[in-house]
Design an enzyme around this catalytic site. Sequence first.
Site, PDB file in Angstrom:
ATOM      1  CG  ASP A  17      74.678  15.153  66.390  1.00 54.74           C
ATOM      2  OD1 ASP A  17      75.200  14.055  67.243  1.00 54.74           O
ATOM      3  OD2 ASP A  17      73.521  15.469  66.603  1.00 54.74           O
ATOM      4  CE  LYS A 118      73.410  13.956  69.983  1.00 59.07           C
ATOM      5  NZ  LYS A 118      71.922  14.486  68.863  1.00 59.07           N
ATOM      6  CB  CYS A 163      72.935  18.654  68.683  1.00 60.73           C
ATOM      7  SG  CYS A 163      71.191  17.684  67.994  1.00 60.73           S
TER       8      CYS A 163
END
Length: 217
Positions: A17, A118, A163
């Site tokens: 990310d 995602k 994450c």
Amino acid sequence: MQRFALDPVRDLLLIVDPQPTFMELCPDELPVPGAEAVIPVVNRILAGPIARAVVTQDWHDPAHLSFASQHPGKRPYEEVALPYGAQTLWPDHGVRATPGAAVHPALDQAKVVLVLRKGYRRSIDSYSGFRENDRATGTGLAEWLRAVGVTRLFITGITRPYCIDYSAADAAELGFDTFVVEDACSRLGADAALDESRRRLESLGVRFIGSAALLPT
Ligand SMILES: [Zn+2]
């Protein structure tokens, strides 16, 4: 210090990310303190012997159920019960096709061979790059990595203990030799929670290293 002899097929850098939505660049989204400083550390690793990298990208529906804005009366960081269990609520972030959701323009993508989006299903969040938060819906990443011969993962990006730690736990459970590159990861929240998550990851076989271990001697 241990340095790794990196194999061009077996070894892969996972960049979780790396998006402006998690940076001070987007103060109204979900800024993580220090997140932008991760980018140059990741770029230094990418300039070294590692041959391939994968980026994960939070890519949410504008009405995603992980957003507090979708739950009247609720505020960010409160929890709600969703059909798959407890879900922490976040400020709106990572909304698909918005500038904040882009891969950070300063990230050197020359060795990035896959960008995996995602969290695009409205009703399921996905912290991990491998499995969504219902813990049942796969993203296909493990199968893809196996298909191209990857067995060892070095994980960087934004942010521990969400994450990154969820991705590391899944990677280890799915049989990958898994390392978290600590100085190439941002951190959110209290040290005690980060330490507890680290201990849990280590109990799963995940190891923590510094980025120098991936650079030339
Ligand atoms: Zn998200």
